[in-house]
Design an enzyme around this catalytic site. Structure first.
Site, mmCIF file in Angstrom:
data_model
loop_
_atom_site.group_PDB
_atom_site.id
_atom_site.type_symbol
_atom_site.label_atom_id
_atom_site.label_comp_id
_atom_site.label_asym_id
_atom_site.label_seq_id
_atom_site.Cartn_x
_atom_site.Cartn_y
_atom_site.Cartn_z
ATOM 1 N N GLU A 101 48.375 49.396 43.665
ATOM 2 C CA GLU A 101 47.559 49.256 44.861
ATOM 3 C C GLU A 101 46.563 48.109 44.742
ATOM 4 O O GLU A 101 46.049 47.820 43.669
ATOM 5 C CB GLU A 101 46.832 50.576 45.140
ATOM 6 C CG GLU A 101 47.847 51.686 45.426
ATOM 7 C CD GLU A 101 47.232 53.006 45.876
ATOM 8 O OE1 GLU A 101 47.763 53.571 46.829
ATOM 9 O OE2 GLU A 101 46.245 53.455 45.280
ATOM 10 N N CYS A 114 40.022 43.900 45.342
ATOM 11 C CA CYS A 114 40.079 44.712 44.121
ATOM 12 C C CYS A 114 41.548 44.790 43.699
ATOM 13 O O CYS A 114 42.373 45.336 44.432
ATOM 14 C CB CYS A 114 39.512 46.098 44.447
ATOM 15 S SG CYS A 114 39.618 47.244 43.072
ATOM 16 N N CYS A 121 47.630 53.696 33.938
ATOM 17 C CA CYS A 121 46.594 53.313 32.978
ATOM 18 C C CYS A 121 46.745 54.160 31.721
ATOM 19 O O CYS A 121 46.989 55.357 31.812
ATOM 20 C CB CYS A 121 45.210 53.525 33.577
ATOM 21 S SG CYS A 121 43.877 52.919 32.503
ATOM 22 N N CYS A 125 40.769 58.482 31.303
ATOM 23 C CA CYS A 125 39.405 58.916 31.633
ATOM 24 C C CYS A 125 39.506 60.168 32.495
ATOM 25 O O CYS A 125 40.315 60.246 33.409
ATOM 26 C CB CYS A 125 38.644 57.821 32.371
ATOM 27 S SG CYS A 125 38.443 56.330 31.370
ATOM 28 N N CYS A 128 39.258 60.116 36.550
ATOM 29 C CA CYS A 128 39.918 59.023 37.286
ATOM 30 C C CYS A 128 41.320 59.427 37.702
ATOM 31 O O CYS A 128 42.113 59.900 36.891
ATOM 32 C CB CYS A 128 39.966 57.772 36.422
ATOM 33 S SG CYS A 128 40.777 56.379 37.239
ATOM 34 N N GLY A 174 44.551 50.390 36.158
ATOM 35 C CA GLY A 174 44.797 49.805 34.841
ATOM 36 C C GLY A 174 43.553 49.359 34.106
ATOM 37 O O GLY A 174 42.468 49.265 34.675
ATOM 38 N N GLU A 175 43.733 49.107 32.812
ATOM 39 C CA GLU A 175 42.659 48.591 31.960
ATOM 40 C C GLU A 175 42.982 47.114 31.682
ATOM 41 O O GLU A 175 43.883 46.814 30.891
ATOM 42 C CB GLU A 175 42.600 49.409 30.656
ATOM 43 C CG GLU A 175 41.773 48.796 29.551
ATOM 44 C CD GLU A 175 40.366 48.381 29.971
ATOM 45 O OE1 GLU A 175 39.634 49.197 30.556
ATOM 46 O OE2 GLU A 175 40.001 47.208 29.731
ATOM 47 N N SER A 206 36.438 44.411 34.851
ATOM 48 C CA SER A 206 35.811 45.685 34.501
ATOM 49 C C SER A 206 36.618 46.333 33.381
ATOM 50 O O SER A 206 37.842 46.422 33.449
ATOM 51 C CB SER A 206 35.796 46.602 35.729
ATOM 52 O OG SER A 206 35.240 47.849 35.401
ATOM 53 N N SER A 228 32.529 50.133 32.151
ATOM 54 C CA SER A 228 32.488 51.522 32.621
ATOM 55 C C SER A 228 31.831 52.377 31.545
ATOM 56 O O SER A 228 32.497 52.853 30.631
ATOM 57 C CB SER A 228 33.917 52.001 32.891
ATOM 58 O OG SER A 228 34.453 51.269 33.959
ATOM 59 N N LEU A 229 30.529 52.579 31.674
ATOM 60 C CA LEU A 229 29.802 53.309 30.628
ATOM 61 C C LEU A 229 29.858 54.818 30.887
ATOM 62 O O LEU A 229 30.322 55.581 30.056
ATOM 63 C CB LEU A 229 28.356 52.788 30.564
ATOM 64 C CG LEU A 229 27.554 53.206 29.340
ATOM 65 C CD1 LEU A 229 28.198 52.722 28.049
ATOM 66 C CD2 LEU A 229 26.123 52.685 29.425
ATOM 67 N N HIS A 230 29.333 55.221 32.026
ATOM 68 C CA HIS A 230 29.472 56.600 32.529
ATOM 69 C C HIS A 230 28.748 57.702 31.749
ATOM 70 O O HIS A 230 28.695 58.845 32.200
ATOM 71 C CB HIS A 230 30.941 57.017 32.680
ATOM 72 C CG HIS A 230 31.732 56.091 33.556
ATOM 73 N ND1 HIS A 230 31.280 55.648 34.778
ATOM 74 C CD2 HIS A 230 32.954 55.526 33.399
ATOM 75 C CE1 HIS A 230 32.189 54.852 35.322
ATOM 76 N NE2 HIS A 230 33.202 54.754 34.507
ATOM 77 N N CYS A 348 36.885 53.758 44.610
ATOM 78 C CA CYS A 348 36.957 53.690 43.144
ATOM 79 C C CYS A 348 37.548 54.972 42.578
ATOM 80 O O CYS A 348 37.101 56.065 42.908
ATOM 81 C CB CYS A 348 35.575 53.547 42.520
ATOM 82 S SG CYS A 348 34.648 52.181 43.124
HETATM 83 N N1 SAH Z 1 39.953 50.431 33.598
HETATM 84 C C1 SAH Z 1 38.890 49.559 34.016
HETATM 85 C C2 SAH Z 1 39.059 49.096 35.439
HETATM 86 C C3 SAH Z 1 38.937 50.162 36.483
HETATM 87 S S1 SAH Z 1 37.519 49.856 37.405
HETATM 88 C C4 SAH Z 1 37.566 50.280 33.814
HETATM 89 O O1 SAH Z 1 37.585 51.434 33.444
HETATM 90 O O2 SAH Z 1 36.513 49.657 33.966
HETATM 91 C C5 SAH Z 1 37.340 51.275 38.353
HETATM 92 C C6 SAH Z 1 35.965 51.872 38.228
HETATM 93 O O3 SAH Z 1 35.919 53.104 38.970
HETATM 94 C C7 SAH Z 1 35.647 52.223 36.789
HETATM 95 O O4 SAH Z 1 34.296 52.067 36.515
HETATM 96 C C8 SAH Z 1 36.039 53.675 36.786
HETATM 97 O O5 SAH Z 1 35.477 54.350 35.691
HETATM 98 C C9 SAH Z 1 35.521 54.137 38.116
HETATM 99 N N2 SAH Z 1 36.119 55.411 38.536
HETATM 100 C C10 SAH Z 1 37.239 55.974 38.073
HETATM 101 N N3 SAH Z 1 37.469 57.144 38.696
HETATM 102 C C11 SAH Z 1 36.475 57.307 39.586
HETATM 103 C C12 SAH Z 1 36.201 58.305 40.559
HETATM 104 N N4 SAH Z 1 37.005 59.343 40.725
HETATM 105 N N5 SAH Z 1 35.110 58.137 41.322
HETATM 106 C C13 SAH Z 1 34.320 57.046 41.181
HETATM 107 N N6 SAH Z 1 34.541 56.064 40.298
HETATM 108 C C14 SAH Z 1 35.612 56.194 39.498
#
Ligand code: SAH
Length: 374
Positions: A101, A114, A121, A125, A128, A174-175, A206, A228-230, A348
């Site tokens: 997509e 985007c 992927c 995570c 996701c 994807g990463e 990212s 993507s720290l989270h 996202c």
């Molecule tokens: N794999 C890379 C690129 C993906 S970017 C990465 O992890 O950075 C997509 C962003 O959306 C990342 O920060 C990811 O962690 C975040 N994301 C994933 N699932 C999500 C969700 N359900 N709601 C909001 N953000 C999410």
């Protein structure tokens, strides 16, 4: 640059030196490569016959051995808020039907595309939707650049008019750093002045934190960095972003500061998904501020976007605003990402495409000892 038996070389996504080397194999001078790039990227052409400043015999030679092939569109959807989403074919090894997509997000004064870097992927995570699909394969540089080519065409971009796509973010499926060898050439085309001519601040990669590849990127390519720290501590991040077990927060942050220094970058954006009752408490904000304070860092809070089968919930709006305010009070710049396109599952974390999982590779969880392709 590789050819499979009976197939033509796809010129899309070749970096300038690669394209120059290719035209040299046809006995043409390097400036022919520059002409080709202008036609492909600036003018959005895919048919050599339209490239009128190339000699006729060179064009017919190109027709025999090369092509400009973009992914095929399966479906196109538009959100009530103007966000557009395309499902694009990304066939599996045996031609099996799969799709990725691409999302376009229009805003006043800018248009962000985007794009995806892999079919599925490998990172798993927990919050996701893409992760639930498993991983099938890397996208080629042509498939990555092809997303920009297609979106420009579908959005009706006029080569003589103002840009429609002003920013590209590798935040789709994807990463990107686990597909380093295709992602980096693709980003070079996006920034090449004969390619899409985007400045390095307008191409954002990212990553969930592949530390060795971040160090490599610091030497080789200059783009804006989002991470993507989270979570503000390893115990929680191990759960949410399992690659953290391999590359913990301290190592990741050290790699980020190194990247900024090497690339003379302005700041790193840290993405932080807001999960109700999981990572959204005042003590998390305090811990996060302690990690980032004094560094060139910005936090982008992403309200969690739901998908079928998840048990996470989005933090309530006042909690997200309170989290932001607390970070700001402690001297860390923080913003809240506006959710776009969620009515068409384009927000996202909602991208899922169509992935026939092979999952020999799951980074961070199942098989830690996997070699990341680089
Ligand atoms: N794999 C890379 C690129 C993906 S970017 C990465 O992890 O950075 C997509 C962003 O959306 C990342 O920060 C990811 O962690 C975040 N994301 C994933 N699932 C999500 C969700 N359900 N709601 C909001 N953000 C999410």
């Amino acid at each position: 640059m590789s050819t499979v038996a009976n197939s033509k070389v796809n010129l899309l996504g070749l970096s300038r030196p690669e394209l120059e080397a290719f035209v040299a194999t046809l006995g043409a001078k390097p400036f022919r490569a520059r002409q080709l790039m202008k036609w492909m990227y600036r003018k959005g052409k895919s048919d050599f016959a339209t490239m009128t400043d190339l000699a006729k015999d060179f064009r017919s030679r190109l027709d025999e051995v090369a092509e400009i092939r973009v992914p095929e569109i399966v479906t196109a959807t538009a959100s009530a808020d103007g966000t557009r989403k395309w499902l694009l074919k990304a066939p599996g090894a045996t031609g099996a039907e799969q799709a990725i997509e691409t999302v376009f997000i229009p805003e006043p004064g800018r248009g962000t595309l985007c794009i995806s870097s892999q079919v599925g992927c490998p990172l798993n995570c927990s919050f996701c939707s893409t992760a639930q699909q498993g991983f099938n394969r890397n996208l080629s540089a042509a498939e990555i650049v092809g997303q920009v080519w297609l979106a420009n065409r579908e959005l009706g971009a006029d080569p003589e008019g103002p840009r429609v796509i002003t920013n590209v973010v590798l935040m789709g499926m994807g990463e990107p750093l686990s597909n380093y060898r295709n992602v980096v050439p693709a980003m070079r085309v996006m920034m090449d002045d004969l390619g899409y001519d985007l400045s390095r601040r307008r191409v954002t990669l990212s990553t969930s934190g592949l530390v060795p590849q971040l160090y490599r990127l610091a030497e080789e390519c200059n783009v804006a960095l989002a991470v993507s720290l989270h979570a503000p501590n390893n115990a929680l991040r191990n759960e949410l972003v399992p690659i953290n077990r391999l590359h913990p927060i301290e190592e990741l942050l050290a790699a980020c500061w190194h990247y900024l220094e090497r690339q003379n970058g302005r700041s790193v954006t840290f993405e932080y998904v807001m999960l109700d009752g999981v990572n959204d408490r005042p003590e998390h904000a305090r811990e996060l501020a302690r990690l980032l304070k004094g560094h060139d860092a910005k936090v982008n809070l992403i309200p969690f976007n739901s998908f079928p089968g998840t048990s996470y919930r989005r933090s309530p709006e006042p909690v997200i605003a309170g989290f932001r305010d607390q970070l700001m009070r402690q001297g860390v710049i923080a913003t809240i990402r506006r959710t776009r396109g969620d009515d068409i599952d384009a927000a996202c974390g909602q991208l899922k495409g169509r992935v026939l999982d092979r999952t020999q590779v799951r980074l961070g969880t199942r098989r830690i000892a996997v070699t990341v392709q680089a």
